[in-house]
Design a protein around this motif. Structure first.
Motif, PDB file in Angstrom:
ATOM      1  N   PHE A  52       0.873  -1.168   0.000  1.00  9.95           N
ATOM      2  CA  PHE A  52       0.000   0.000   0.000  1.00  9.95           C
ATOM      3  C   PHE A  52       0.911   1.218   0.000  1.00  9.95           C
ATOM      4  N   LEU A  53       0.773   2.038  -1.030  1.00  4.20           N
ATOM      5  CA  LEU A  53       1.668   3.170  -1.252  1.00  4.20           C
ATOM      6  C   LEU A  53       0.918   4.457  -0.912  1.00  4.20           C
ATOM      7  N   THR A  54       1.342   5.142   0.151  1.00  6.96           N
ATOM      8  CA  THR A  54       0.615   6.343   0.565  1.00  6.96           C
ATOM      9  C   THR A  54       1.544   7.533   0.733  1.00  6.96           C
ATOM     10  N   ASN A  55       1.053   8.688   0.332  1.00  3.01           N
ATOM     11  CA  ASN A  55       1.799   9.930   0.508  1.00  3.01           C
ATOM     12  C   ASN A  55       1.691  10.471   1.924  1.00  3.01           C
ATOM     13  N   ASN A  56       0.809   9.916   2.714  1.00  4.65           N
ATOM     14  CA  ASN A  56       0.636  10.397   4.088  1.00  4.65           C
ATOM     15  C   ASN A  56       1.821   9.975   4.935  1.00  4.65           C
ATOM     16  N   SER A  57       2.564  10.946   5.430  1.00  9.75           N
ATOM     17  CA  SER A  57       3.762  10.664   6.229  1.00  9.75           C
ATOM     18  C   SER A  57       3.499  10.727   7.725  1.00  9.75           C
ATOM     19  N   TYR A  58       2.265  11.058   8.092  1.00  7.81           N
ATOM     20  CA  TYR A  58       1.947  11.283   9.514  1.00  7.81           C
ATOM     21  C   TYR A  58       1.882   9.974  10.299  1.00  7.81           C
ATOM     22  N   PHE A  59       1.305   8.946   9.669  1.00  7.12           N
ATOM     23  CA  PHE A  59       1.091   7.682  10.376  1.00  7.12           C
ATOM     24  C   PHE A  59       2.235   6.703  10.144  1.00  7.12           C
ATOM     25  N   ILE A 103       9.875  19.155  10.674  1.00  6.20           N
ATOM     26  CA  ILE A 103       8.513  19.576  10.999  1.00  6.20           C
ATOM     27  C   ILE A 103       7.628  18.464  10.464  1.00  6.20           C
ATOM     28  N   GLY A 104       7.193  17.579  11.346  1.00  8.59           N
ATOM     29  CA  GLY A 104       6.448  16.417  10.880  1.00  8.59           C
ATOM     30  C   GLY A 104       5.910  15.594  12.024  1.00  8.59           C
ATOM     31  N   GLY A 105       5.124  14.592  11.686  1.00  7.15           N
ATOM     32  CA  GLY A 105       4.491  13.747  12.679  1.00  7.15           C
ATOM     33  C   GLY A 105       5.332  12.553  13.069  1.00  7.15           C
ATOM     34  N   LYS A 106       4.737  11.711  13.874  1.00  9.28           N
ATOM     35  CA  LYS A 106       5.426  10.530  14.409  1.00  9.28           C
ATOM     36  C   LYS A 106       5.917   9.615  13.299  1.00  9.28           C
ATOM     37  N   GLY A 107       5.104   9.430  12.259  1.00  9.32           N
ATOM     38  CA  GLY A 107       5.488   8.534  11.180  1.00  9.32           C
ATOM     39  C   GLY A 107       6.780   8.949  10.514  1.00  9.32           C
ATOM     40  N   LEU A 108       6.954  10.247  10.273  1.00 11.63           N
ATOM     41  CA  LEU A 108       8.165  10.754   9.633  1.00 11.63           C
ATOM     42  C   LEU A 108       9.362  10.664  10.569  1.00 11.63           C
ATOM     43  N   LYS A 109       9.192  11.117  11.793  1.00 10.87           N
ATOM     44  CA  LYS A 109      10.308  11.105  12.738  1.00 10.87           C
ATOM     45  C   LYS A 109      10.794   9.692  13.019  1.00 10.87           C
ATOM     46  N   THR A 110       9.872   8.747  13.133  1.00  5.45           N
ATOM     47  CA  THR A 110      10.235   7.353  13.396  1.00  5.45           C
ATOM     48  C   THR A 110      11.067   6.776  12.267  1.00  5.45           C
ATOM     49  N   TYR A 126      19.674  18.804   6.543  1.00  2.00           N
ATOM     50  CA  TYR A 126      18.403  18.948   5.837  1.00  2.00           C
ATOM     51  C   TYR A 126      17.348  19.585   6.743  1.00  2.00           C
ATOM     52  N   VAL A 127      16.414  20.272   6.102  1.00  6.68           N
ATOM     53  CA  VAL A 127      15.134  20.621   6.718  1.00  6.68           C
ATOM     54  C   VAL A 127      14.102  19.749   6.022  1.00  6.68           C
ATOM     55  N   VAL A 128      13.314  18.997   6.807  1.00  8.72           N
ATOM     56  CA  VAL A 128      12.341  18.059   6.252  1.00  8.72           C
ATOM     57  C   VAL A 128      10.950  18.403   6.782  1.00  8.72           C
ATOM     58  N   VAL A 129       9.996  18.551   5.866  1.00  8.20           N
ATOM     59  CA  VAL A 129       8.621  18.879   6.252  1.00  8.20           C
ATOM     60  C   VAL A 129       7.675  17.772   5.803  1.00  8.20           C
ATOM     61  N   GLY A 130       6.756  17.419   6.701  1.00  5.53           N
ATOM     62  CA  GLY A 130       5.717  16.439   6.397  1.00  5.53           C
ATOM     63  C   GLY A 130       4.437  16.824   7.105  1.00  5.53           C
ATOM     64  N   GLU A 131       3.386  16.017   6.956  1.00  2.00           N
ATOM     65  CA  GLU A 131       2.129  16.301   7.656  1.00  2.00           C
ATOM     66  C   GLU A 131       2.345  16.311   9.159  1.00  2.00           C
ATOM     67  N   THR A 132       1.737  17.288   9.818  1.00  2.00           N
ATOM     68  CA  THR A 132       1.905  17.404  11.265  1.00  2.00           C
ATOM     69  C   THR A 132       0.836  18.300  11.859  1.00  2.00           C
ATOM     70  N   GLU A 133       0.581  18.101  13.133  1.00  3.51           N
ATOM     71  CA  GLU A 133      -0.292  19.005  13.886  1.00  3.51           C
ATOM     72  C   GLU A 133       0.539  20.031  14.650  1.00  3.51           C
TER      73      GLU A 133
END
Length: 276
Positions: A52-59, A103-110, A126-133
């Motif tokens: 399953f290929l998803t662009n969502n980096s948060y989860f 700047i990102g959620g748990k999924g990206l940081k992990t 690097y500066v890395v940005v992903g979905e985040t609250e």
């Protein structure tokens, strides 16, 4: 001769592999699209390799697995590949032992930490940005200054919006925009439609482009990304794209289906094997 035939059968690169977008293909929010569960069962029964290929980096993959399980589809954690994983693979390949301000959620940081990337605000590579609250003025300011001081700018995916039960909400592309405007530096996006995400996903499964199928509902991410990666592209009309939209694009999918329920993994042919 017998040994050669056995080796050919065991060679995963000669077997069909399926790369499947999630929202709009498998589910809409927390509701399964009819036929999605049956399609996944066919893949499992036929022992096809799939992601399953998803662009969502948060989860995290574990969270995505639990989401599908709650909807009735049971798969393994290894059946997911996210834009966060593609970003981590890219950095690890480009600069082993690199550091990043995130700047990102748990999924990206992990995923970044699992790849040996140090998360820091002190002179990062690097500066890395992903979905985040966790997105606010102070983080935007810090990212801006670090990029102006020489950090390279990456982002997980170019999506401007993401779906929620209440409607579209800002996604990674929207979060990146203010930083790009201030610095004049454009982020390099690792998620779909960048074919590099398809490359890392194929590498994970150890399969060949010739036998790889991309199934998605978006022409501007799933289909063009699969096309540029050399995959056979299957558009389903259960999500974003309609038949009327197709005329606007200079490229076309190899197959068009009403939904994933209409795809038979046993009989579908790669574009390289279809009669011309």
């Amino acid at each position: 001769m017998i040994r050669e035939r056995l080796n050919l059968f065991d060679d995963l690169s000669n077997q069909k592999a399926f790369f499947i977008d999630m929202d709009g293909v498998i589910n809409k929010g927390f509701t399964l699209i009819p036929g999605a569960k049956e399609f996944v069962e066919k893949l499992k029964k036929g022992r096809y390799r799939f992601l399953f290929l998803t662009n969502n980096s948060y989860f995290t993959p574990g969270e995505l697995r639990r989401k599908l399980l709650d909807m009735g589809i049971e798969v393994e954690v290894d059946n997911f590949y996210t834009s966060a994983m593609a970003t981590a693979s890219f950095i690890k390949y480009q600069k082993p032992g690199a550091s990043a301000y995130v700047i990102g959620g748990k999924g990206l940081k992990t995923e970044l930490e699992s790849a040996g990337i140090k998360l820091t605000s002190s002179n990062p590579d690097y500066v890395v940005v992903g979905e985040t609250e966790e997105y606010d003025y102070s983080r935007i300011t810090e990212a801006t200054l670090l990029i102006e001081e020489g950090a390279k700018f990456l982002a997980t995916n170019p999506d401007i919006t993401g779906p929620t039960p209440r409607g579209p909400v800002p996604a990674c592309g929207a979060l990146v925009a203010p930083i790009e405007r201030v610095t004049g530096v454009r982020a390099y996006f690792l998620g779909k439609p960048n074919p590099i995400m398809m490359y890392w996903a194929r590498k994970k499964l150890k399969v060949h482009t010739r036998n790889s199928f991309m199934i998605g509902d978006r022409m501007d991410t799933d289909i063009v990304g699969g096309l540029e990666a050399g995959m056979t592209c299957c558009l389903v009309l259960s999500g974003v794209t309609s038949m009327m939209d197709l005329a606007r694009y200079p490229y076309q999918p190899d197959y068009i289906f009403e939904s994933i329920a209409d795809i038979n993994p046993d009989t579908i042919l790669s574009k390289w094997d279809r009669p011309r």
